[in-house]
Motif scaffolding. Structure first.
Motif, mmCIF file in Angstrom:
data_model
loop_
_atom_site.group_PDB
_atom_site.id
_atom_site.type_symbol
_atom_site.label_atom_id
_atom_site.label_comp_id
_atom_site.label_asym_id
_atom_site.label_seq_id
_atom_site.Cartn_x
_atom_site.Cartn_y
_atom_site.Cartn_z
ATOM 1 N N VAL A 46 1.060 -1.088 -0.239
ATOM 2 C CA VAL A 46 0.080 0.205 0.058
ATOM 3 C C VAL A 46 0.904 1.252 -0.108
ATOM 4 C CG1 VAL A 46 -1.747 1.142 1.275
ATOM 5 C CG2 VAL A 46 -1.709 -1.223 1.215
ATOM 6 N N ILE A 47 0.596 2.057 -1.089
ATOM 7 C CA ILE A 47 1.745 3.220 -1.283
ATOM 8 C C ILE A 47 1.017 4.454 -1.343
ATOM 9 C CG2 ILE A 47 3.277 4.185 -3.007
ATOM 10 C CD1 ILE A 47 3.391 1.084 -4.118
ATOM 11 N N GLU A 48 1.336 5.482 -0.540
ATOM 12 C CA GLU A 48 0.956 6.710 -0.202
ATOM 13 C C GLU A 48 1.944 7.918 -0.389
ATOM 14 O OE1 GLU A 48 -2.848 5.659 2.968
ATOM 15 O OE2 GLU A 48 -1.234 7.261 3.244
ATOM 16 N N GLY A 49 1.764 8.807 -1.506
ATOM 17 C CA GLY A 49 2.705 9.865 -1.675
ATOM 18 C C GLY A 49 3.938 9.496 -2.030
ATOM 19 N N ILE A 50 4.148 8.349 -2.729
ATOM 20 C CA ILE A 50 5.478 7.750 -3.213
ATOM 21 C C ILE A 50 5.483 7.922 -4.740
ATOM 22 C CG2 ILE A 50 7.240 6.302 -3.460
ATOM 23 C CD1 ILE A 50 6.170 4.990 -0.807
ATOM 24 N N PRO A 51 6.246 8.765 -5.483
ATOM 25 C CA PRO A 51 6.188 8.855 -6.961
ATOM 26 C C PRO A 51 6.600 7.623 -7.560
ATOM 27 C CG PRO A 51 7.639 10.684 -5.898
ATOM 28 C CD PRO A 51 7.301 9.679 -4.756
ATOM 29 N N GLU A 52 6.372 7.665 -8.835
ATOM 30 C CA GLU A 52 6.689 6.363 -9.558
ATOM 31 C C GLU A 52 8.000 6.118 -9.645
ATOM 32 O OE1 GLU A 52 5.341 2.948 -11.915
ATOM 33 O OE2 GLU A 52 4.091 4.552 -11.153
ATOM 34 N N ILE A 53 8.604 4.965 -9.219
ATOM 35 C CA ILE A 53 9.768 4.772 -9.299
ATOM 36 C C ILE A 53 10.487 4.708 -10.891
ATOM 37 C CG2 ILE A 53 11.704 3.024 -8.586
ATOM 38 C CD1 ILE A 53 9.935 4.357 -6.491
ATOM 39 N N PRO A 54 11.312 5.692 -11.148
ATOM 40 C CA PRO A 54 11.976 5.672 -12.438
ATOM 41 C C PRO A 54 12.629 4.240 -12.794
ATOM 42 C CG PRO A 54 12.635 7.416 -11.195
ATOM 43 C CD PRO A 54 11.982 6.649 -10.259
ATOM 44 N N GLU A 55 12.396 3.902 -14.112
ATOM 45 C CA GLU A 55 12.940 2.834 -14.657
ATOM 46 C C GLU A 55 14.439 2.724 -14.441
ATOM 47 O OE1 GLU A 55 12.939 -0.344 -18.471
ATOM 48 O OE2 GLU A 55 11.683 1.457 -18.237
ATOM 49 N N GLU A 56 15.247 3.884 -14.539
ATOM 50 C CA GLU A 56 16.667 3.942 -14.854
ATOM 51 C C GLU A 56 16.982 3.737 -13.215
ATOM 52 O OE1 GLU A 56 20.208 6.171 -13.538
ATOM 53 O OE2 GLU A 56 18.060 6.787 -12.871
ATOM 54 N N LEU A 57 16.305 4.138 -12.221
ATOM 55 C CA LEU A 57 16.852 3.764 -10.854
ATOM 56 C C LEU A 57 16.776 2.279 -10.460
ATOM 57 C CD1 LEU A 57 17.677 4.616 -7.944
ATOM 58 C CD2 LEU A 57 15.088 5.216 -7.380
ATOM 59 N N THR A 58 15.560 1.579 -10.950
ATOM 60 C CA THR A 58 15.538 0.293 -10.823
ATOM 61 C C THR A 58 16.738 -0.478 -11.441
ATOM 62 O OG1 THR A 58 13.126 0.552 -10.792
ATOM 63 C CG2 THR A 58 14.044 -1.610 -11.377
ATOM 64 N N ASP A 59 16.907 -0.103 -12.640
ATOM 65 C CA ASP A 59 18.057 -0.792 -13.484
ATOM 66 C C ASP A 59 19.486 -0.540 -12.519
ATOM 67 O OD1 ASP A 59 16.411 -1.560 -15.428
ATOM 68 O OD2 ASP A 59 16.755 -0.021 -16.860
ATOM 69 N N ARG A 60 19.613 0.544 -12.087
ATOM 70 C CA ARG A 60 20.896 0.943 -11.213
ATOM 71 C C ARG A 60 20.869 0.213 -9.890
ATOM 72 N NH1 ARG A 60 21.236 7.165 -10.134
ATOM 73 N NH2 ARG A 60 23.434 6.434 -9.278
ATOM 74 N N LEU A 61 19.836 -0.179 -9.352
ATOM 75 C CA LEU A 61 19.574 -0.890 -8.061
ATOM 76 C C LEU A 61 19.746 -2.362 -8.279
ATOM 77 C CD1 LEU A 61 17.322 1.203 -5.992
ATOM 78 C CD2 LEU A 61 19.369 0.329 -5.169
ATOM 79 N N ARG A 62 19.274 -2.997 -9.478
ATOM 80 C CA ARG A 62 19.057 -4.392 -9.668
ATOM 81 C C ARG A 62 20.400 -5.228 -9.222
ATOM 82 N NH1 ARG A 62 17.108 -4.340 -14.290
ATOM 83 N NH2 ARG A 62 14.850 -4.245 -13.666
ATOM 84 N N ARG A 63 21.482 -4.940 -9.590
ATOM 85 C CA ARG A 63 22.593 -5.723 -9.173
ATOM 86 C C ARG A 63 22.886 -5.856 -7.578
ATOM 87 N NH1 ARG A 63 28.257 -4.611 -11.553
ATOM 88 N NH2 ARG A 63 27.684 -2.429 -11.021
ATOM 89 N N TYR A 64 22.594 -4.725 -6.817
ATOM 90 C CA TYR A 64 22.832 -4.532 -5.650
ATOM 91 C C TYR A 64 21.672 -5.358 -4.894
ATOM 92 C CZ TYR A 64 26.230 -0.882 -6.398
ATOM 93 O OH TYR A 64 27.136 -0.040 -6.796
ATOM 94 N N GLN A 65 20.673 -5.481 -5.376
ATOM 95 C CA GLN A 65 19.331 -6.479 -4.912
ATOM 96 C C GLN A 65 19.598 -7.898 -5.029
ATOM 97 O OE1 GLN A 65 16.169 -4.408 -6.760
ATOM 98 N NE2 GLN A 65 16.212 -2.501 -5.131
ATOM 99 N N ASN A 66 20.377 -8.216 -6.003
ATOM 100 C CA ASN A 66 20.639 -9.697 -6.226
ATOM 101 C C ASN A 66 21.786 -10.355 -5.556
ATOM 102 O OD1 ASN A 66 18.283 -10.517 -8.087
ATOM 103 N ND2 ASN A 66 18.888 -8.559 -8.905
ATOM 104 N N THR A 67 22.002 -9.865 -4.374
ATOM 105 C CA THR A 67 23.037 -10.422 -3.368
ATOM 106 C C THR A 67 22.206 -11.521 -2.524
ATOM 107 O OG1 THR A 67 22.972 -8.788 -1.607
ATOM 108 C CG2 THR A 67 24.705 -8.443 -3.708
ATOM 109 N N ARG A 68 23.078 -12.419 -2.069
ATOM 110 C CA ARG A 68 22.299 -13.472 -1.002
ATOM 111 C C ARG A 68 23.585 -13.829 -0.091
ATOM 112 N NH1 ARG A 68 19.534 -15.928 -4.641
ATOM 113 N NH2 ARG A 68 20.635 -16.273 -6.538
ATOM 114 N N SER A 69 23.140 -14.508 1.128
ATOM 115 C CA SER A 69 23.949 -14.865 2.056
ATOM 116 C C SER A 69 23.533 -16.442 2.400
ATOM 117 C CB SER A 69 24.208 -14.066 3.081
ATOM 118 O OG SER A 69 22.601 -14.126 3.786
ATOM 119 N N ALA A 70 24.206 -16.898 3.238
ATOM 120 C CA ALA A 70 24.057 -18.415 3.556
ATOM 121 C C ALA A 70 24.283 -18.508 5.269
ATOM 122 C CB ALA A 70 24.711 -19.573 2.964
ATOM 123 N N GLY A 71 23.590 -19.136 5.947
ATOM 124 C CA GLY A 71 23.567 -19.336 7.408
ATOM 125 C C GLY A 71 23.804 -20.823 7.581
ATOM 126 N N LEU A 72 24.772 -21.109 8.442
ATOM 127 C CA LEU A 72 24.712 -22.589 9.012
ATOM 128 C C LEU A 72 23.596 -22.852 9.759
ATOM 129 C CD1 LEU A 72 26.280 -25.326 9.087
ATOM 130 C CD2 LEU A 72 27.768 -24.146 10.865
#
Length: 674
Positions: A46-72
């Protein structure tokens, strides 16, 4: 016990964000007196007051969002590999890894995250316990997963909160805490995996949790939790039900990790009894006497784990926010030579059943959490998992500097110094600054891997400063107590002192500062915006407390008394009046700078009403608020799609309101006002 403390003090939320579904605009009508704000629903967001996210920003963030980790999560009893938790898709699930560097085979496939997996030591049982909730509610249910068939079954009642499961040494019985009796008290239940029975063995009232079975299985080490500074370990005789307090003291004493010696005659535990820090001790059960083993180490002992043969004891030490691994021989407590480890935080210690390997997780600002082990026969380091980092060159990520800044009060005639981790961007600056404040409040900011920080530094040129204000753990029990009760706003004054320190740094731009934090850190953000509105550009509050009285009234019953010890008892009129006085929603008229408020609908700790009332008050006063609500989350966002959208909105908010991109006019007004 370590996982329980982590759960209680946990500071929250990661930075990340991409919309999931078609948006349907409607007008929000739930903020009485506020101007109309468009409400958009995208899937569970549910979103209030947040502008549309520019596609250029989504593209810039994509690599940073596709990291993962592992826990024993545990070793197989026959040495056939390990269980790990990691994410492939939306949520973290349990996976099987047969050998170091081996492929990960996913075992659980749920929409909700799975955690707390614990393998039975009985090869015939051949399975593990795990816990799972729905929608971030934290009403965890306990399950058993059969490795032979892939089937699973629920062991708890499906309604109450359950957790802290531990196995007996024979791998056939397990103990766990549950709130099923009245929804408030944590009772301890004993289950038998072979016949499916379960029964209460401790119903004393208040907050109890199991720690470990004795080696012969006739006793259970349990603990009553009161606060970060106060807990009481006991021995429970499972046959008679007799409960005996261990190491009693007239002081308020905190206990950390604990484990029985191999012969069952003693217990290794960490405690701050007669000390500022939690020291490792050996407690003789028969005599009731304890001996300090780490008196030469002036820091808290963290994780503790004993090898199956009882000959090696491994533990970590928290040295000012950096963890160090120690392995000692129990015979004479002499150190064991270990190979050089990757630089980073070491957590999650667990010896394999044979006792010749020690598994753990290593995380650093350059590397996500991965599972390693030490092979003691060869003194060799083995790496079990290689978590993906989205194609990023993480070796270029900057490690933080540990700095200290003076605050308003003194210790021994000198200004009290507050520690902080300072992530300095490349280049001369002056750099805009984001102050990130941890939750708890009894948490501690430590330099783990967090891909959002490099994005802010490398892509936006933002310096990130992460303080451990008074009330943080890791710096002694006196420091931990400095913000309790009527001292609450002293921690906010520490942020004021940090703003002074930032103004004195030539490479930092004191005209462009923002604050961000989650849970109690969210309160700190709101309080900072109240007291330092003229010095800050913007604030990001994630599941934060806006009013201590309504928070204590509406937080889940099972945790209310734990929080009263920290914040004060609102039933006392003097404390009630004080809490109302300092609560940010009662001072919202002082906040004139933009705010971004984030909340999970199912949050059992800081209810959604805390964010809703803050949004309403700020808008009532004509303030600018972006509001993001996730209907399938609780105290923090655990699902990747939600995190990804949240992170994108966070970056957009900082671009507009901290950097002035798209918001130059308001930035110029801020400078003129200063």
């Amino acid at each position: 016990m370590n996982h329980l403390k982590a759960g209680i003090h946990k500071a929250l939320i990661v930075l990340a964000l991409a919309a999931l579904a078609v948006s349907v605009p409607v007008l929000a009508d739930h903020h009485a007196g506020a101007s109309e704000v468009e409400r958009i629903e995208k899937g569970n967001l549910v979103i209030e007051g947040i502008p549309e996210i520019p596609e250029e920003l989504t593209d810039r963030l994509r690599r940073y969002q596709n990291t993962r980790s592992a826990g024993l999560q545990g070793w197989h009893p026959d040495g056939k590999g390990i269980l790990v938790s990691t994410r492939f898709g939306e949520t973290s699930q349990i996976h099987w890894v047969r050998e170091p560097g081996g492929a990960r085979r996913q075992l659980t496939f749920f929409d909700e995250p799975v955690g707390g997996a614990s393998l039975s030591s009985d090869a015939e049982v051949n399975g593990f316990l795990f816990q799972k909730d729905v929608g971030g509610s934290e009403f965890f249910q306990l399950f058993f997963f059969d490795l032979a068939t892939g089937d699973y079954r629920m062991l708890s009642d499906g309604k109450s909160r359950n957790g802290g499961a531990v196995w007996s040494d024979d791998g056939q019985r397990y103990a766990y805490f549950t709130t099923r009796r009245n929804g408030t008290d944590w009772d301890i239940y004993l289950g038998d995996i072979t016949d499916g029975t379960s029964q209460a063995v401790l119903e004393e009232g208040k907050t109890w949790a199991p720690i470990e079975f004795s080696p012969n299985g006739d006793k259970l080490l349990v603990i009553r939790l009161v606060s970060a500074n106060e807990s009481y370990p006991h021995m429970l005789d499972l046959a008679s039900g007799k409960l005996t307090e261990l190491n009693p003291s007239d002081e308020r004493v905190a206990y950390g990790g604990a484990t029985f010696s191999k012969d069952g005659k003693g217990i290794y535990f960490s405690t701050d009894l007669d000390a500022e820090f939690e020291q490792l001790r050996y407690y003789d059960i028969e005599s009731g006497e304890s001996k300090v083993l780490t008196g030469d180490i002036p820091w808290d002992v963290g994780s503790i784990n004993l090898s199956a043969d009882g000959e090696l004891l491994a533990f970590t030490v928290n040295e000012g926010g950096i963890s160090r691994l120690h392995v000692r021989r129990t015979e004479d407590f002499s150190p064991v030579e270990i190979p050089a480890l990757p630089t980073g935080q070491v957590v999650g210690l667990e010896f394999n059943p044979a006792g010749d390997k020690l598994g753990f997780i290593v995380s650093s600002p350059q590397t996500p959490g991965d599972v390693y082990s030490i092979d003691f026969e060869n003194n060799a380091l083995e790496r079990w998992t290689y978590s993906e980092v989205g194609g990023l060159d993480t070796e270029t990520f900057t490690s933080p500097e540990l700095v200290e800044f003076p605050t308003f009060d003194e210790v021994g005639g000198e200004p009290r110094m507050i520690p902080a981790f300072y992530y300095r961007p490349k280049g001369p600056g002056p750099h805009p600054v984001l102050i990130q404040i941890h939750g708890g409040p009894e948490g501690q900011a430590r330099p783990f891997f967090n891909s959002s920080v490099p994005f802010l530094m490398e892509e936006l040129g933002i310096a990130v400063v992460v303080p451990n204000v008074r009330g943080s753990s890791g710096y002694g029990k006196s420091y931990l107590l400095l913000d309790n009760g009527f001292k609450r706003e002293d921690s906010v004054k520490d942020i004021g002192a940090l703003l002074d320190w930032i103004e004195a740094q030539p490479e930092l731009d004191a005209s462009r500062m923002a604050v961000m934090g989650g849970s109690y850190g969210g309160y700190m953000v709101l309080a900072s915006m109240v007291h330092y509105n003229d010095r800050l550009r913007a604030g990001i509050d994630i599941v934060g407390i806006s009013n201590f009285v309504t928070f204590l009234k509406n937080t889940q019953d099972y945790r209310r008394d734990l929080r009263r010890v920290e914040y004060g008892d609102e039933r006392d009129q003097e404390m009630h009046d004080f809490l109302q006085k300092i609560s940010p929603n009662n001072q919202a008229d002082k906040i004139t700078k933009p705010m971004f408020i984030v909340q999970g609908l199912n949050d059992p700790r800081v209810p959604v009403t805390e964010s809703e009332q803050m949004v309403e008050e700020i808008r009532k006063n004509g303030g600018d608020v972006w509001y993001l609500l996730a209907k399938d989350e609780g105290h923090g966002f655990r699902k990747k799609g939600n995190r990804d959208y949240y992170a994108s909105a966070t970056v957009l908010f900082l671009q507009q309101h901290l950097l002035g991109e798209g918001g130059e006019e308001s930035g110029a007004m801020d400078k003129a006002a200063r």
